[in-house]
Design an enzyme around this catalytic site. Structure first.
Site, mmCIF file in Angstrom:
data_model
loop_
_atom_site.group_PDB
_atom_site.id
_atom_site.type_symbol
_atom_site.label_atom_id
_atom_site.label_comp_id
_atom_site.label_asym_id
_atom_site.label_seq_id
_atom_site.Cartn_x
_atom_site.Cartn_y
_atom_site.Cartn_z
ATOM 1 N N TYR A 101 0.859 -1.195 0.000
ATOM 2 C CA TYR A 101 0.000 0.000 0.000
ATOM 3 C C TYR A 101 0.893 1.242 0.000
ATOM 4 O O TYR A 101 1.862 1.313 0.763
ATOM 5 C CB TYR A 101 -0.874 0.007 1.263
ATOM 6 N N GLU A 189 -3.664 7.276 -4.120
ATOM 7 C CA GLU A 189 -3.537 6.053 -3.334
ATOM 8 C C GLU A 189 -3.379 4.877 -4.290
ATOM 9 O O GLU A 189 -4.193 4.718 -5.197
ATOM 10 C CB GLU A 189 -4.785 5.849 -2.464
#
Ligand code: GDP
Ligand code: MN
Length: 383
Positions: A101, A189
């Site tokens: 991530y 993101e």
């Protein structure tokens, strides 16, 4: 402006980040043609500005044309987590070995940019933050100082990733930083940032929000914006604060609570009709909201009947009925309305509706009876 995944991936690719090869499609047949070009297996991904699509059926693996067709059909023109899917993205499937991530956003409280990295990608970062906050490494960046390579390497090392990938991940973060800074993004993101079987990094998903106040220096955003154009009915509803999604059928649907509205859509389908929309008026159901909802549904030229399905909980049936009657005086509807009221004060509500009953205002005791009636009124043959 929030970009959909494939637009976000275009931005990442323009900054040198590897993304899977893919194509967009607006119909199931187009999706098959695009998949043939991309090469099987592919992943069909619903393009809506919302996370968690995987669990909601918005991401499906397809090994052949038939599966691409059925997957696309199951997504297109239907709501997914409250957003109607108008487009799918068909990309080469990848088999990630690991899922990381990475995100960059503006931390308003700290008045600094914030970069976050975690070895636990592929799931909601909020979930990671809740059950294992130590699994997320953070770096604040002062907008006046900018970002230096050494801090990035330190950040990556703190995140506990595969050490042999440190330099590659650091390079991705620096590329993301330039996409964020030069691209005037407020959020980027990448979840998951996949590690492929042969040890390369690839952005499998991209969530990007752009800073609208910087639009004047980004003529290239116009194309992304055009693709985002809302249906006129949706624009009107959004303006009134209603949760509305336009569909292609003839029975307008108004209900309270997303679950109830979804099941009303299903029941209308089951009895042989087609829904013109999804409209959830939520908990409040006073005359103003009911009138606004009726106006929006009434503005759709395809609507032939309006089905109002209310289950009173906190919302009282008598107030809803009064709202409907008052709204009918304010809005001149082209189609009859069929009301099903149940729950709190339903009897009082039905009595009010009975006083005003006409061929424009019909009432039925159950959801199924109301759906049948609405489908008949709309000119269909109810099953
Ligand atoms: P989101 O659920 O809306 O965040 O959509 P993502 O694009 O992040 O996909 C969710 C999950 O689906 C990812 O974490 C992956 O595990 C999986 N996924 C997405 N694309 C692919 C792919 O091409 N191949 C494989 N095997 N899994 C994928
Ligand atoms: Mn994701």
């Amino acid at each position: 402006m929030d970009l959909v995944e494939y637009q976000g991936k275009q931005l990442l690719a323009a900054h040198g980040i590897a993304v899977p090869h893919g194509r967009v499609a607006d119909t199931a047949e187009e999706a098959v043609a695009r998949a043939d070009e991309v090469g099987y297996p592919v992943v069909v991904k619903a393009q809506v500005q919302v996370g968690g699509r995987g669990k909601a059926g918005g991401i499906q693996l397809a090994r052949g044309a038939e599966k691409v067709r059925t997957s696309s059909r199951s997504m297109l023109h239907r709501p997914l987590k409250g957003h109607v899917v108008r487009r799918v993205w068909v990309e080469e499937a990848s088999a990630p070995k690991l899922e990381y991530y990475v995100s960059i956003t503006f931390d308003r409280a700290a008045k600094l940019h914030l970069i976050m990295v975690s070895a636990r990608g592929g799931i909601d970062i909020e979930e990671v933050a809740a059950d294992d906050p130590g699994a997320i490494a953070r770096l604040h960046v002062d907008p006046l100082d900018g970002l230096d390579g050494a801090s990035v390497v330190d950040l990556v090392e703190r995140a506990g990733l595969d050490p042999s990938l440190t330099d590659q991940v650091a390079a991705v973060i620096l590329a993301l930083w330039s996409a964020y800074e030069d691209g005037d993004a407020e959020l980027i993101e990448v979840n998951p940032l996949a590690v492929t079987a042969d040890g390369r990094l690839m952005a499998l998903d991209a969530k990007v929000s752009l800073d609208d106040s910087a639009a004047f220096r980004h003529p290239e955003w116009d194309e992304w914006r055009a693709n985002e154009a809302l249906d006129e009915r949706e624009r009107r509803a959004r303006h009134k604060g209603l949760n509305y999604i336009g569909l292609a059928g003839t029975v307008g649907i108004i209900g309270n609570g997303a679950g109830l509205v979804m099941s009303t859509l299903d029941v209308v389908n089951q009895v042989g009709g087609t829904a013109a929309n999804f409209l959830d008026i939520g908990g409040g159901a006073g005359a103003d909201i009911v009138a606004a909802a009726l106006e929006v549904v009434n503005s759709d030229p395809n609507v032939r009947a309006i089905l109002v399905n209310i289950f009173g909980g906190i919302t009282r049936g008598d107030l809803v009925a009064e709202g409907i009657v008052e709204a009918l005086n304010r809005v001149s509807l082209r189609s009859p309305i069929i009301v099903r009221l149940d729950g709190t004060n339903a009897e009082e509500g039905r009595a009010i509706l009975a006083e005003h009953a006409s061929d424009r205002l019909l009432s039925e005791p159950t959801m199924e009876a109301a759906a049948r009636r609405a489908v008949k009124v709309a000119g269909g043959s109810a099953r």
